[in-house]
Structures are given as structure tokens and as C-alpha cells.
Design a protein around this motif. Structure first.
Motif, PDB file in Angstrom:
ATOM      1  N   GLY A 215      50.047  83.801  13.201  1.00 57.45           N
ATOM      2  CA  GLY A 215      48.775  84.273  12.645  1.00 57.45           C
ATOM      3  C   GLY A 215      48.936  85.262  11.502  1.00 57.45           C
ATOM      4  N   GLY A 216      50.123  85.841  11.352  1.00 55.14           N
ATOM      5  CA  GLY A 216      50.389  86.712  10.209  1.00 55.14           C
ATOM      6  C   GLY A 216      49.724  88.080  10.230  1.00 55.14           C
ATOM      7  N   GLU A 217      48.964  88.367  11.283  1.00 55.83           N
ATOM      8  CA  GLU A 217      48.331  89.686  11.408  1.00 55.83           C
ATOM      9  C   GLU A 217      49.385  90.768  11.643  1.00 55.83           C
ATOM     10  N   ASP A 218      49.013  92.013  11.408  1.00 54.87           N
ATOM     11  CA  ASP A 218      49.934  93.101  11.755  1.00 54.87           C
ATOM     12  C   ASP A 218      50.039  93.219  13.272  1.00 54.87           C
ATOM     13  N   TRP A 219      51.247  93.358  13.736  1.00 56.54           N
ATOM     14  CA  TRP A 219      51.469  93.524  15.170  1.00 56.54           C
ATOM     15  C   TRP A 219      51.713  94.986  15.519  1.00 56.54           C
ATOM     16  N   THR A 220      51.413  95.324  16.771  1.00 61.04           N
ATOM     17  CA  THR A 220      51.768  96.652  17.273  1.00 61.04           C
ATOM     18  C   THR A 220      53.226  96.603  17.755  1.00 61.04           C
ATOM     19  N   LEU A 221      53.749  97.756  18.074  1.00 62.90           N
ATOM     20  CA  LEU A 221      55.115  97.792  18.610  1.00 62.90           C
ATOM     21  C   LEU A 221      55.174  97.064  19.963  1.00 62.90           C
ATOM     22  N   GLY A 222      54.099  97.168  20.750  1.00 61.76           N
ATOM     23  CA  GLY A 222      54.046  96.471  22.039  1.00 61.76           C
ATOM     24  C   GLY A 222      54.190  94.960  21.838  1.00 61.76           C
TER      25      GLY A 222
END
Ligand code: 5AD
Ligand code: SF4
Length: 449
Positions: A215-222
Motif C-alpha cells: 500500500g506504500g503508506e507510512d508504517w509505524t515501528l510496530g
């Protein structure tokens, strides 16, 4: 070096303030120049006393605007002093070429404001801060030379704690792309790495773009941890070092739902006093920190908590220090690093009142460290009798001995064959001291020998 031009209006007080402005900007690489045309930063230090002073400032700002345009927008214009105080944001509305407005009480914020403004135009400050000093030393990603490796995922910091040089030396907070992190981790796994530690100055601020397929969205560290846990061979994941403000719900949840995420959290608090936390510009209270730790412990019971502390921050009273001691008693740390406050020229805290004497700092450090040592010893002793999986990282000091690390990042020594190197084996803990555990090998997982 960058050029600094300060135009000073008004009284002796303003002359003095201009000198202070010059002093706090020197470590950021600014040196005085003779004319505004050759300056990267122009500070107009204003005075309200005389009639028409304000109009005069606006007319000067008009001239500076033309110089800024001629410089291709690289000149930063700051307005300080009484007019800045009186007009506030109105100054920027009337003259949009102005980048910064700061009142007389805000000089200690100038380094932060300048650093932010120069980042905004894509510039990097050439600071005089010593970049290899001890607080700023992070291990670098490298080829695997054992079963545990570091992977850099994030760099820089935007928090501007008032004691710290990192936001100036390392620049703005930024995250690596998940794709790149996965590639590096896969390569490490293929070289036998079982445990990775995700590194960043502010690692839990991570917000790297996910792969297009995801999806290319920004991910969190989790999200990143859950993803990396799926890579074959990677059995353990850690991350360091974190900021309480970025300890988001998803990351806390990951501690509960991702077994590969090791039960160890290094979450520096620095002080237990709200007054000092505020002066440090930490952006959280002691109560909020306690609440985060409670939620993390709820998600992952038994998790080891680690921290950093600074004693003797400017203005720290006996009561403030006692609040730190009480926080330590309440939280109970597995391990913690504590430092005497050391003044870094150019950082806001260096300019603060109430510097604490070396003798008091020494005394407080010893008091704090005695408690932390006690807690560390107790935490280690609590493992005696338990069976723990240990990642074997090499030969021990004595013949026939191996060493490794527990899920809680404790050093573990036990008798066993060298062929175990790089494997995860179950051991029973039989002894504990301040810095390590001793154990007996229980069983070797299939194929390990
Ligand atoms: N004085 C003392 N300790 C400091 N640290 C950072 N800057 C300073 C300073 N000026 C400590 C903080 C931080 C750790 C890496 O170093 O506790 O978390
Ligand atoms: Fe320095 Fe850490 Fe504060 Fe950033 S969060 S300014 S690196 S102490």
C-alpha cells in the motif's frame, strides 16, 4: 561557516542581548559578517522605546526582503527584541519574508528555531558541536560478524531536548524505506543473523514508507517489527532508543502480539520531576511516562524496562532529585544509564540559571546509581531457576564456556560446545550478579549441534 549579521536598535540591554544571540549561534557555525548582503542569517534586534521605531523596522525588513530575494531565498531573517514581542505574528503577516520572530524571553530557543528554519530550506548546519562525543555515538550498520546485528532504520531528531546536541548535529528526523530495511535484514539473515536491533536516535518516531505491494503508506515501528518478524531466520527483534512521546498504541500492542519482539524496552525518562522535564523540553510529564510503562507492562508482562537519567540539570533542587528517585523506586529498572548534566555550549540549557555544583551532581549520581545497581542485581537474581532461551554469541572466558544473551538482554555464561555459536538454546539460570547470569545448558534445539 555561515554569515551572521545582527542589527541592534535601542538601549544597552539590546546590545547585551545581541551579544548573547551571537554567542548562542556560534556553535551552530555562525560567524559575524560586516554587511547584511553577505549574511546567511540576519537578526534585527528591535527596540520599542522611540516613536516610529516600528515603522523603521518594517522599512528595514523591506530592504532585507530584496536582499533575500537576491540571495535566492537562502537568507534567513529573524526579528528579536521589543518590537518582535509587541507585534508577534503580525510581523510575519505584514512582511512574509520574515522567517522567525522571537521575544526577549525566547533567546534560549534561538538555536532550535534556527536549526528548524535552516532545515526548512533544505540546509544543513555545519555545527561546532563535537559529533563523536559520547552521547552521540551510535553503532553503525555493518556486515554481520555474529548472530546479532544492528539495522539502522531512522536518523536524526526533532525533539530538541534543551540539554542535547543531537538535533543540531544529526539534523532532522527521517526514516528509511521499509523495502531497504527488509533487503538489509534478509541479507543479514542469510549470513546467520538471528537477532536484529533496529537503530535510530528516535527509533520509535519511525514512519518509513511501506513497500508498494503493501500500500506504500507510512508504517509505524510496530508495523515494521511485525513485518521483519516474518523474515526467515530472524527470531529476535529489538529497537533502540525511544522517546516516550512516540510510544504509540500500535507499538505497545506489537509488544503483546509479536513474540519475536524481545521483552526489553529502553525508554529514557531523564528525570522524575515535572518541573525539570518541562525545562528539558521533553514534552511529557512523569505521570504520562508512568502510564506508558503501565500499558507496556500490561501488553507484555515481565518486560524489562531500561532508561537514561540526567542528574544536576540546571535548577534541579533536592525535591526534584527526590522525584527522580521516587520514579525509579516505582518503576523498577532492569538496567539504566545515568549521567551528570554536562553543559553543551549553544544548547538552551547551557544558558539557563541555577547550574548545579559538581559536588552536588556527584552526590546525586552516586545515590541514584546505588539504587539502580540494586534494582539491576534484583532483576538478574529474579531469573534464577527460570528456563530462558539464550542466543549464543561466542566463546566464554573459561575453557568450555560459551556466552550469549537472554531475551532481557542480560549476558549469560554457561558450559557448552563451541558448535552452539549462533544458535538459540534453552538454559536454566543458576546464578546471577550485577552484570551477568550463569546457567546450565538444558537442551539443544534440533539441528543445532
Ligand atoms: N549532559 C548529560 N547527559 C546527556 N545526555 C545527552 N546529553 C547530555 C548532556 N548534555 C544523556 C541523556 C541521553 C543519553 C544518550 O545521554 O540521558 O538519553
Ligand atoms: Fe537528544 Fe534524545 Fe532529546 Fe533527541 S530525544 S534531543 S536525541 S535526548
Amino acid at each position: 561557516m555561515k554569515g551572521l549579521f545582527i542589527r541592534t536598535y535601542g538601549c544597552q540591554m539590546n546590545v547585551y542581548d545581541s551579544e548573547r544571540i551571537r554567542d548562542v549561534l556560534r556553535p551552530l557555525g555562525y560567524a559575524p559578517v560586516d554587511a547584511p548582503e553577505s549574511a546567511d542569517l540576519v537578526v534585527v534586534n528591535t527596540c520599542h522605546i522611540r516613536e516610529k521605531a516600528t515603522e523603521k523596522v518594517y522599512s528595514e525588513l523591506g530592504q532585507l526582503k530584496r536582499m533575500k530575494e537576491a540571495s535566492g531565498g537562502r537568507m534567513t531573517i529573524a526579528v528579536a527584541g521589543c518590537v518582535a514581542q509587541a507585534e508577534g505574528e503580525e510581523l510575519i503577516r505584514r512582511q512574509p519574508a520574515v522567517d522567525l520572530v522571537l521575544g526577549p524571553q525566547a533567546y534560549h530557543k534561538l538555536p532550535e528555531m534556527i536549526a528548524r528554519a535552516s532545515r526548512a530550506i533544505g540546509d544543513r548546519l555545519e555545527t561546532e558541536f563535537d559529533t563523536v562525543e559520547k552521547f552521540d555515538a551510535l553503532p553503525k550498520t555493518r556486515d554481520a560478524d555474529g548472530p546479532a546485528a544492528f539495522v539502522s532504520v531512522q536518523e536524526g531528531c526533532d525533539k530538541f531536548c534543551t540539554f542535547c546536541v543531537v538535533p543540531y548535529t544529526r539534523g532532522a528526523e527521517m526514516s528509511r524505506r521499509v523495502d531497504d530495511i527488509v533487503l538489509e535484514t534478509r541479507s543479514l539473515a542469510s549470513q546467520g543473523v538471528r537477532e536484529i536491533t533496529l537503530l535510530g536516535q528516535n527509533v520509535n518516531a519511525f514512519h518509513g514508507p511501506a513497500p508498494a505491494i503493501e500500500g506504500g503508506e507510512d508504517w509505524t515501528l510496530g508495523q515494521l517489527c511485525r513485518h521483519l518478524a516474518k523474515i526467515g531466520g530472524i527470531e529476535r527483534i529489538r529497537y533502540t532508543t525511544s522517546h516516550p512521546r512516540d510510544m504509540n498504541d500500535d507499538l505497545i500492542a506489537a509488544h503483546g502480539d509479536t513474540p519475536a519482539l524481545m521483552p526489553f524496552l529502553h525508554l529514557p525518562v531523564q528525570s522524575g520531576s515535572d518541573r525539570i522535564l518541562k525545562a528539558m523540553n521533553r514534552g511529557h510529564t512523569a505521570g504520562q511516562y508512568r502510564d506508558i510503562i503501565a500499558r507496556v507492562r500490561h501488553a507484555r508482562p515481565g518486560i524489562a524496562i531500561a532508561s537514561d537519567f540526567i542528574v544536576g540539570f540546571p535548577g534541579e533542587s533536592d525535591a526534584d532529585f527526590e522525584a527522580t528517585m521516587q520514579l525509579v523506586r516505582d518503576i523498577g529498572y532492569a538496567i539504566a544509564y545515568s549521567f551528570k548534566y554536562s553543559s553543551r555550549p549553544g544548547t538552551p540549557a547551557a544558558e539557563m540559571h541555577g547550574h548545579v555544583s559538581e559536588a552536588v551532581k556527584d552526590e546525586r549520581l552516586q545515590t541514584l546509581q546505588a539504587l539502580l545497581r540494586l534494582q539491576q542485581t534484583e532483576f538478574n537474581a529474579a531469573q534464577i531457576g527460570k528456563t530462558l532461551p539464550v542466543l549464543v554469541t561466542g566463546k566464554g572466558r573459561n575453557a568450555g564456556q560459551m556466552h550469549g544473551r537472554s531475551p532481557y538482554l542480560q549476558a549469560v555464561h554457561f558450559d557448552g560446545p563451541e558448535s552452539l555459536n549462533g544458535q538459540i538454546v534453552d538454559v536454566r539460570i543458576v546464578g546471577a550478579s550485577l552484570n551477568s547470569l550463569t546457567a546450565e545448558l538444558l537442551q539443544v534445539r534440533e539441528g543445532a549441534l
